[in-house]
Design a protein around this motif. Structure first.
Motif, short mmCIF file in Angstrom:
data_model
loop_
_atom_site.label_atom_id
_atom_site.label_comp_id
_atom_site.label_asym_id
_atom_site.label_seq_id
_atom_site.Cartn_x
_atom_site.Cartn_y
_atom_site.Cartn_z
N LEU A 178 -20.95 39.28 -1.03
CA LEU A 178 -22.17 38.73 -1.22
C LEU A 178 -22.95 39.23 0.05
N GLU B 220 -26.86 36.60 -3.69
CA GLU B 220 -26.98 38.22 -3.92
C GLU B 220 -25.55 38.70 -4.02
N ARG B 221 -25.35 39.32 -5.05
CA ARG B 221 -23.98 39.87 -5.13
C ARG B 221 -24.03 41.24 -5.09
N MET C 155 -28.52 45.16 -7.12
CA MET C 155 -27.85 43.93 -6.77
C MET C 155 -28.49 42.90 -7.61
N MET D 135 -15.35 39.05 -4.06
CA MET D 135 -16.79 39.33 -4.35
C MET D 135 -17.37 39.62 -3.11
N HIS E 50 -25.59 37.61 2.56
CA HIS E 50 -26.15 36.12 2.83
C HIS E 50 -26.56 36.31 4.21
N ILE F 32 -19.09 32.10 -7.99
CA ILE F 32 -18.36 32.87 -6.78
C ILE F 32 -16.86 33.00 -6.83
N THR G 92 -22.39 45.27 -4.85
CA THR G 92 -21.46 46.06 -5.39
C THR G 92 -21.23 47.36 -4.43
N LYS H 72 -28.45 38.79 -8.68
CA LYS H 72 -28.27 37.22 -8.18
C LYS H 72 -27.39 36.33 -9.14
N ILE H 73 -26.41 35.89 -8.50
CA ILE H 73 -25.41 34.77 -9.16
C ILE H 73 -25.60 33.62 -8.80
#
Length: 189
Positions: A15, A63-64, A1, A13, A17, A9, A66, A3-4
């Motif tokens: 996230l 935290e993004r 993962m 996407m 959270h 955003i 995928t 972090k962006i």
């Protein structure tokens, strides 16, 4: 993962959270005259369906996630569950009907290919094909001389879904239906 920053955003996407997985439905970026830039984010929880409105400053880290997309085939219905097979490993998984959703279940057909989104080997979402072929089982009789006009007539497909179809069509015809809107697309070849 990964972090962006909060200002990167974008809709679509996923996230991590508040101890949940959220898919971003809307994101508007604001640069006020005073203070730092921020993003107003609307998101939907992938597990509970709850909605969230949150403001992320550009320096906030999120935290993004995928999601892994796997191809599955629908096998059969078993009580309150639906059984799918992983096309790569041939492993079977059971998903509860209420998790799959009332709108999707009627469109499932034996052997149908679906995409299941996974996170840490846990199913998060199910995507049907965009269109499916169904057969018209009931509709009003065709009126002789009636042409394709803008008015559609009600019909019931073999999967039990109500659909509006062109007035010249009759029971027994195969049609293509959009799985997201439930609308008639065209006659099947």
């Amino acid at each position: 993962m990964a972090k962006i920053n909060g200002n990167t955003i974008k809709p679509g996407m996923v996230l991590q959270h508040n101890n949940g997985l959220w898919v971003v439905t809307k994101a508007s970026h604001v640069k006020p005259g005073k203070g730092g830039a921020f993003a107003n984010v609307e998101a939907k929880n992938l597990e509970t369906g709850n909605k969230l409105n949150e403001r992320f400053r550009s320096e906030d880290k999120v935290e993004r996630v995928t999601l892994e997309q796997k191809d599955f085939s629908f096998l059969y219905e078993q009580g309150d569950a639906l059984v799918f097979m992983d096309d790569a490993t041939y492993e079977q998984i059971e998903l509860q009907k209420d998790w799959v959703g009332e709108d999707s279940i009627p469109y499932l057909q034996d052997g149908m290919k679906v995409v299941i989104e996974m996170h840490d080997d846990r199913p998060i979402g199910l995507n049907l094909p965009d269109q499916v072929t169904v057969t018209v089982s009931e509709t009003e009789p065709t009126v002789k001389g009636q042409t394709a006009s803008s008015s559609y007539k009600p019909a019931i497909a073999d999967n039990g879904v109500r659909i509006m179809i062109p007035p010249y069509m009759s029971a027994g015809e195969r049609i293509i239906v959009d799985t997201t809107t439930g609308e008639y697309v065209r006659r099947a070849e």
